[in-house]
Design an enzyme around this catalytic site. Sequence first.
Site, PDB file in Angstrom:
ATOM      1  CB  ALA A 236      -4.544  19.669  -6.494  1.00 13.65           C
ATOM      2  CB  ALA A 237      -2.753  14.353  -6.372  1.00 15.44           C
ATOM      3  CE  LYS A 238      -2.018  10.968 -11.435  1.00 20.27           C
ATOM      4  NZ  LYS A 238      -0.801   9.989 -11.394  1.00 20.27           N
TER       5      LYS A 238
ATOM      6  CE1 TYR B  64      -5.578  10.908 -11.507  1.00 23.99           C
ATOM      7  CE2 TYR B  64      -5.585  12.954 -13.192  1.00 23.99           C
ATOM      8  CZ  TYR B  64      -5.088  11.503 -12.637  1.00 23.99           C
ATOM      9  OH  TYR B  64      -4.505  10.541 -13.646  1.00 23.99           O
TER      10      TYR B  64
ATOM     11  CG  ASP C  20      -1.990   1.315   1.342  1.00 20.48           C
ATOM     12  OD1 ASP C  20      -1.759   2.266   0.538  1.00 20.48           O
ATOM     13  OD2 ASP C  20      -2.620   1.384   2.399  1.00 20.48           O
ATOM     14  CB  ILE C  21       2.072   3.421  -2.826  1.00 24.60           C
ATOM     15  CG1 ILE C  21       3.300   4.383  -2.993  1.00 24.60           C
ATOM     16  CG2 ILE C  21       0.733   4.374  -3.251  1.00 24.60           C
ATOM     17  CD1 ILE C  21       3.467   4.654  -4.388  1.00 24.60           C
TER      18      ILE C  21
END
Length: 227
Positions: free
Chosen positions: A138-140, A136, A48-49
């Site tokens: 923002a995270a990327k 998505y 689990d990363i």
Amino acid sequence: MKRCVVVIGASSGIGLAAARAFRDAGDTVHAAARREISEPGIAGHTLDITDHHAVAKFAAPFDCVDALIVTAGTNIKERRLHELTPDAWDRMLATNLSGPFYAIHSFLPRLKAARGTVVIVSSVSGAYTDRSGPAYQAAKAGAIKLSHGAGFESGGDVRFTVILPGVVDTEILENRPEPPTREQRDQMLHAEDVAAACVFAVDLPPRAFIPELTILPTALQAIGKTT
């Protein structure tokens, strides 16, 4: 000479395609994901990363790693700003941004020992506005800057490449509010296309590296266009 390659997020899609591509190139491949991986010629690991303790434990037995490929990513159906909850936001950042940091943090000494390469698979959504949702995007976007900043600080000891694919025909598309049709999917990138870019980045001679690579489906060339 065989390289030691670790691919995280490798149970399907881009990660599995990358693991297969490095295996077929003759490398020793360790593939990790939340789901069990059973693939000939590839050492599978359950990971689990988003759990930094688990990532550190996974990295501990390795002496050196020639390439770390991080492809883990997720999106949700309830992705519009008015639908997002704090819990959903936290889950999105945990997988798409914190996870890549945990992997880099845990493997950095092993990568330095090999003067290795890190490839983070982000998304064109992190650089250009589209319909993938604010969390998505923002995270990327954070993953892109994580790669740039890590590369800036590495002093050449480790090469950092971030890949920004356009829309790829993988399982994550099922998390769209309206999954694409077969006709739409046929116009998209294949996971193998992005895997080939990962191998290309790692295969470059040590004197050269790719800071950032955008790869788009030919039939959908406009940045941000996903249908």
